[in-house]
Structures are given as C-alpha cells and as structure tokens.
Design an enzyme around this catalytic site. Structure first.
Site, PDB file in Angstrom:
ATOM      1  N   HIS A   1      -9.695   2.137   0.543  1.00 13.85           N
ATOM      2  CA  HIS A   1      -8.064   2.174   0.402  1.00 13.85           C
ATOM      3  C   HIS A   1      -7.911   1.393  -1.118  1.00 13.85           C
ATOM      4  O   HIS A   1      -8.279   0.392  -1.389  1.00 13.85           O
ATOM      5  CB  HIS A   1      -7.791   1.245   1.509  1.00 13.85           C
ATOM      6  CG  HIS A   1      -6.200   1.002   1.589  1.00 13.85           C
ATOM      7  ND1 HIS A   1      -5.572   1.809   0.999  1.00 13.85           N
ATOM      8  CD2 HIS A   1      -5.489   0.267   2.428  1.00 13.85           C
ATOM      9  CE1 HIS A   1      -4.111   1.633   1.267  1.00 13.85           C
ATOM     10  NE2 HIS A   1      -4.271   0.786   2.008  1.00 13.85           N
TER      11      HIS A   1
ATOM     12  N   HIS B   1      -2.719   8.430   5.948  1.00  9.92           N
ATOM     13  CA  HIS B   1      -2.786   7.036   5.484  1.00  9.92           C
ATOM     14  C   HIS B   1      -4.201   6.642   6.141  1.00  9.92           C
ATOM     15  O   HIS B   1      -4.920   5.979   5.218  1.00  9.92           O
ATOM     16  CB  HIS B   1      -1.655   5.921   5.892  1.00  9.92           C
ATOM     17  CG  HIS B   1      -1.927   4.615   5.204  1.00  9.92           C
ATOM     18  ND1 HIS B   1      -1.911   4.531   3.849  1.00  9.92           N
ATOM     19  CD2 HIS B   1      -1.767   3.333   5.524  1.00  9.92           C
ATOM     20  CE1 HIS B   1      -1.983   3.351   3.409  1.00  9.92           C
ATOM     21  NE2 HIS B   1      -1.830   2.621   4.595  1.00  9.92           N
TER      22      HIS B   1
ATOM     23  N   CYS C   1       0.826  -1.170   0.027  1.00  9.32           N
ATOM     24  CA  CYS C   1      -0.061   0.101  -0.180  1.00  9.32           C
ATOM     25  C   CYS C   1       0.899   1.244   0.045  1.00  9.32           C
ATOM     26  O   CYS C   1       0.379   2.543   0.105  1.00  9.32           O
ATOM     27  CB  CYS C   1      -1.003  -0.024   1.370  1.00  9.32           C
ATOM     28  SG  CYS C   1      -1.702  -1.624   1.183  1.00  9.32           S
TER      29      CYS C   1
END
Lengths: 388, 339
Positions: free
Chosen positions: A319, A284, A151
């Site tokens: 996400h 994040h 990620c």
C-alpha cells in the site's frame, strides 16, 4: 505516464511484473526499525544516492526520498508524453504525499541544533517541498500544488488536474503522487495493528493486514485541443471521477461503505456511465479487515449481483499510501492498453458475507472502462474511471 | 460560468478577530519570535470528549469552520476544503518524539491518527455528518490559495452552491524552533511566526451587498522583474486597471523578499490604499487566509484600521481589493475581491 515502485523503475518493468504475477513484497532492508522482522514491505530497489545519480543532481542536494522518487517518475512521464518544451502550453503540476519530508525529519530531528549539514532538511519537512523541487527541476513555474488526503491523495490530484483542464485554466497538467517508506508511518500503522507479518491477501476471508510500500507515479493530462493540434497518441481518457467523505470515523470506514459507495456512484454519474459499462475494478483492497469488507459491501451496493472483474494490486506493490491512486491509475491505463486484468495475488477464500471472488490470474479480455478506488484516513474516498 | 461570492468569513488569529469580528482598536502586541493565537473558548463549539483529543490546529479549524457555516446559515455545505502548510505538526511532533524516546515501543495510535494533514477537513465532515466533496491542500504558502481555487472552481463550473474553505496552521512546540534556527537573522522573516485558522463560505448565490471573489491566480515561481507584468495581466484578465483597485493588501514580513511587494505596489496610483498585516498577525504558511478575512471585513464594513495602512492615504469608499502574498520569493498568489 511514469512510475517507480517495488515492481519496477519504469512503466515497462511494472507491466512485466504484473503480467508475470511477480510481487515486489519482501523483507525491509532500506530502513532501520525494530519492526523489520515482523513486517513485509514493497521497497523501491534504488538508494537515495543511486536516485540522485540517475537524476544528475548535485552532491549536496537537499532532496528527500519523497522528492527523489517523485522526480524519477515525473521525468519519465514527460518523456513518455513526448514533451520537450514544458512551457509550450499552460502547464501545471499537482502532486500528493502523506509523509512529505518525514523520511529526513525522523532521521535528523534531534541533531538539527548541532549538525549544520543536516539543517538543509529543516525546510524540506513540509509536504509542499518535494512538489516544489520536482516542479523546479522540470521547469514548471505556474500552477503548482500538493494534495494530502491520506491514501486517496493521488486520486484527488488526478481529479483536480482534470477539472482544471475542463475549466480551461490549464491546457496540460502533470498529476500524481509519491510516498517513501518511513519509520513514522511503519510505527503509526503498527499501533493501529493493521500491518501484516506476511504477504498481504486482499479480499481474502483470512487476510491479516496490509504491507506498506513506497512508490511514485505521474500521468500527463492534456486537453483535446493539444491532442488535436499535435496529433498526439492518447493512452486513455479520464471519463469520470468522484470524491465523497465517509463522515464516520477518523480511521475506520463505515459498515455500509457509504463514502466508497458515493464516490463510485458520483464517478459513474460524471462519466455518464452505468455499472454494466465497467469492465474492471482496480479496488483499493488494502487487505485490512476493515477496508476489504466495507469496500466489498460498497461494490455490492453499486453493482448488485453483477460485480465486474476486480482485483487489488496491493499484493504487488504494497500500500503506497498517497501514491496509490496514481500507481493504480497507471495500472488502469495499462489494463486498457493491453486488454488485461491484473491478478489479485494470495487470494484463497472469499469473505463469507459478500462472496466476492477477485480475478486471481492474468485474464485477457476487451477492456473499455476501468474503475479505480482509493480510500483514506479521514473518510476521504475517491473513485476514478479510465476509458479507452 | 457562475460568479463566486463570499458569504461569511471567520478568523482565529493572534489578534481579536473571533469573538466580535475584527477589533484592532486594542491590538495585542506581538513582540516575541513566536506568537500564539488568541484562543477562544473552544468548549462552546466542540464536545468535551472530542476536544480533549484535538491539537491546537484542529480546535481552531473546527471552531472557525463551524462558525463560518453558522454565519452563512449553511448546515451542510457541498464541499469542505482546507489548506495547511505544516499540517498537524503538534501531533506529528508528539508521535515522532514518543517513537524516538521509547525506541519504537509502547506507542499509542491517537497522535498518529490525528497527525494526517486532512484531520481538520475530516473532523468537520464528521461533526456535520457531511458526505460531500472533501479535499486538503498542503503546498506551503499556497496551501490556502489552492483550497480557495478549488472552491472557486466548484462554484463556477461544477454546480456547487456552497463551499466551506479554510486555512489552518498551528505553531507546534519543536519544529518551529528549527525553522527559526535556520531563518536568516538579518535578511529573513522579521515579524513573529504565528498561527491561526480562517474559514469562509463561498456561494453561487448573490446576496445584498455581496462580496465577490473575482479571481485567484497562483505561481510557483516568478522573478521580481516579472511581478508588474504578471499582476497587470491578472488585472486585465478581470477587466480591471491598476487605478480601479481601491486597496492592496500585501504579505510584507520584513524579509528581503518584501522587494517583490514593492514592485507590485509600484504599479498602483497614489489613490490606492496600501495595506499590510503580518506585523499584527505574524507569518505562517496560511497567513494569507487572514488577509482574505481582512479584505472581506474591509469591503463589508468600509472601515480600515490605521494600523493596517502604510502611509496615510485612505479612501472613503472601498469597492475593489487586491491581495498579494508570496514566501521567500516563491509561491505567489493574487486574489481579487470586489463589492
């Protein structure tokens, strides 16, 4: 810059949704999975056929959804940067992805021996394939590569691009990332029990996990020389970047957020900035129990009691894994251009131990430097700082 | 800008390369379509608990990485960089097959967690407790080269003193058969597909008899006709002429795309030794890391095994080596090494 996400198929549409606090999270419709009713996702509203048509690709193309979403965003980025001759300068292309061609592999793997038509996707499984197809389509023949650090992938692509320009290896580089939704990742995150059955709530004490999203975003980085020579409009500067490894666990982050802390510190140092220079943190903030507490702790460690305005935009897009760093880089640049902080949707109660309150409604103020975090499996932590 | 040196090179491959460095006096014949690596005793390098969870590529990568650091006397590098073409294909296959077989039920996270491409880099960082810069490249036949290029950049421009760089690919069990299925029987790859891990420590420190990584350049696409021009330019950028190159190591794999190598080889005089290696080490996306290992070995030991030589001319002294690799006519890389 170019972008395609659950909240829009262009930079303009993404900005409108962000300013309207309009989330792109919904029920899953594009994939067949038993988990469809127990998760929420951020889907791009174009099918593969629609994307192929928009991109004028031949009917029998072997583009995975990864390559289709990526090319859609990369082409926009070139248009937005007013680039007509892609080879007028030493130009590179750095993409990133976590699933590669998995969207087609999971569909066809058991019929590769029997279905000739499906065989065209065998060589599109590896993660570099989508990048190669995009580079070929936009005519870049020189330096082309793909990064995959889960990620934090796209943040690392942006970082490498900047370093190659700084070193004089390239004059211009298109950087970013892409990930489509896939059954593979949905089931993987399901086994880790970090998928929420409702809209995700980043930084909320009662957060219930993340929503997966699909997206692609690319940015065009150019040297000062090109800017001067062509009198180009600069959207923003990449002022600092940091990459550190948490070295704690393959999927969980350490209690004190060491990797995140080091990445933020490194980015500030490379950017010759101090914590008080940061106007906005695009966190994040995945809304998993683990990420949000450790990121909060790391932010506290860097910023002490004067934490700047911050928000996670994951409740808009979901996400988007490898793409997240690029999606949020576009949002960081938009924040600089518009002097605005995008809201952290669905937040109610702060986490007891860190007491951090994200910005929850659109907030206008002068923005000078935006710090953007991206953390991934394998302890890979990256921070970028964008400046006016 | 600092010079970039190679302080150690370690390889696990289909041949005897790991236990006692390169030994091709008794090379393992690789005749089947798939050739597994000659695996060392991993338990010497990895704790049993961790070892049980690791797929082949992770075992190879962590072991080769650790040994490369040991040989260079480095305990904690300033960066860990890996390249892998197919990533953790074993665990990817495991998780996907479980997903399909059980129709999305009864899945456990282990193989999913270990299927991400950055697993080797992450496991090395974890084992060393190394918080340094960490990155993973996954760009087909340029996966390793991208990592190497990043490493060189760190040494030359970004003040890193020592960088661990490696290329890893495992054969896997299922996907490789689909790859073979669509590989053109007549015009495609003729050497076996294989696996391996090769790791290197790059350093800014010049040691005695140091091997220098002069330069690396990659191209997504060039035509066969452009090869001589591009290669001459690359040499000229480094102040070399073709006659200065003592040995050229190309990634010939028996496919029709070997014609690119013929074009490259043709610019060198007869005094330049011409080498190949994939007949012994097989083809895989990061096979070019194996070629770098060979280049380092040759410069260090001044010895070229006959089985690597095309033709019969072999120089007495090898000071400069060029590596050239490509796959199916794309993803070209040129690497220049010198003693």
């Amino acid at each position: 810059m170019g972008i395609i996400s659950a909240i829009g198929n262009s930079v303009c549409e993404n900005l409108e949704a962000l300013l309207a606090s309009k989330s792109g999270i919904s029920s899953l419709s594009s994939l067949q999975t038993h988990h469809a009713n127990s998760i929420k996702v951020g889907e791009v509203n174009l099918t593969n056929t629609q994307l192929s048509d928009v991109l004028n690709l031949p009917k029998n193309n072997a583009f995975t959804r990864t390559a289709l979403l990526g090319l859609h965003a990369a082409k926009q980025a070139l248009l937005n940067a007013n680039i007509t001759d892609v080879n007028a300068y030493k130009t590179g292309f750095i993409s990133s992805t976590s699933v590669g061609g998995m969207d087609k592999t999971e569909m066809h793997i058991k019929e590769y021996c029997s279905n000739k038509e499906a065989q065209k996707y065998i060589n599109s499984h590896h993660a570099g394939d989508s990048t190669q197809k995009m580079a070929d389509a936009i005519g870049i023949t020189g330096f082309v590569t793909t990064i995959s650090t889960a990620c934090s992938s796209a943040a690392n692509a942006i970082m490498l691009g900047a370093r190659l320009i700084k070193a004089g290896t390239l004059d211009r580089v298109i950087v970013g990332g892409v990930d489509p939704l896939s059954k593979f990742t949905i089931n993987g995150f399901k086994t880790l029990m970090i998928l929420s059955d409702s809209n995700c709530r980043p930084f909320d004490a009662n957060r219930t996990g993340l929503n997966l999203g699909e997206a692609a975003a690319y940015l065009v980085l150019e040297s000062q020389e090109i800017v001067d020579k062509e009198n180009k409009k600069v959207l923003g500067y990449l002022a600092g970047y940091g990459n550190a490894n948490d070295a704690f666990h393959q999927t969980a982050s350490s209690q004190n957020g060491e990797g995140a802390y080091l990445a933020m510190q490194d980015a500030l140092k490379k950017g010759h900035l101090v914590p008080s220079d940061i106007s906005y943190i695009n966190a994040h903030g995945t809304a998993t129990a683990n990420n949000d507490i450790t990121e909060s702790i790391a932010i506290r460690r860097v910023f002490g009691n004067t934490v700047p305005d911050f928000s996670s935009t994951k409740a808009f897009t979901g996400h988007t894994l490898a793409a997240a760093g690029a999606i949020e880089a576009v949002y960081a640049v938009l924040a600089l251009q518009e002097n605005v902080i995008f809201p952290n949707l669905n937040f109610k109660t702060p986490i007891a131990t860190t007491h951090l309150h994200p910005v929850t409604t659109v907030k206008r103020k002068e923005i000078h430097n935006v710090l953007s975090n991206s953390f991934g499996f394998g302890g890979n932590c990256s921070t970028l700082i964008f400046s006016k | 800008m600092k010079a970039c040196y190679i302080h150690s090179a370690v390889s696990i491959s289909a041949q005897n390369t790991f236990e006692t460095d390169l030994n091709l006096s008794e090379s393992n014949p690789i005749t089947s379509k798939k050739a597994n690596a000659n695996h060392p005793q991993y338990k010497t390098y990895i704790a049993p608990g961790a070892l049980r969870r690791m797929a082949t590529g992770v075992k190879m990568g962590v072991t080769a990485g650790k040994k490369a650091l040991e040989k260079a006397n480095i305990t904690n590098p300033d960066a860990i960089l890996t390249g892998t073409g197919m990533g953790c294909i074993e665990d990817t296959e495991n998780f996907l097959n479980a997903l399909i077989a059980n129709d999305e039920a009864y899945l456990t996270p282990t193989s999913f967690i270990q299927s991400t491409h950055n697993t080797v880099g992450a496991q090395i960082a974890l084992a060393l407790q190394c918080n340094a810069y960490n990155n993973t490249y996954v760009h087909g036949a340029l996966s390793f080269e991208s990592a190497l290029l990043d490493g060189q950049l760190l040494i030359k421009n970004d003040d890193s003193r020592s960088v661990l760089v490696g290329g890893i690919d495992e054969l896997g069990k299922e996907f490789i058969d689909y790859t073979l299925l669509v590989e053109d029987k007549k015009h495609g790859v003729q050497v076996p597909f294989s696996e391996g891990a090769s790791f290197f420590v790059l350093s800014s420190e010049k040691q005695e008899k140091a091997i220098q990584l002069n330069d690396i350049k990659t191209f997504s696409n060039i035509t066969e006709q452009e090869v001589p021009t591009v290669l001459n330019e690359f040499l000229a950028e480094n102040n070399y002429k073709p006659k200065d190159i003592d040995a050229v190591i190309c990634g010939n794999n028996g496919s029709v795309y070997d014609s690119y190598y013929s074009k490259a080889r043709a610019i060198f005089p007869i005094t330049t030794s011409q080498l190949h290696y994939k007949h012994l080490f097989g083809e895989y996306f990061t096979a070019s890391a194996m070629a770098l290992y060979l280049g380092v070995y040759i410069l260090k030991n001044q010895q070229i095994y006959d089985t690597l030589i095309i033709g019969d001319n072999s120089k007495n002294s090898i000071k400069t080596i060029l590596l050239y690799n490509q796959f199916n006519g794309r993803d070209h890389s040129f690497i220049l090494l010198s003693l």
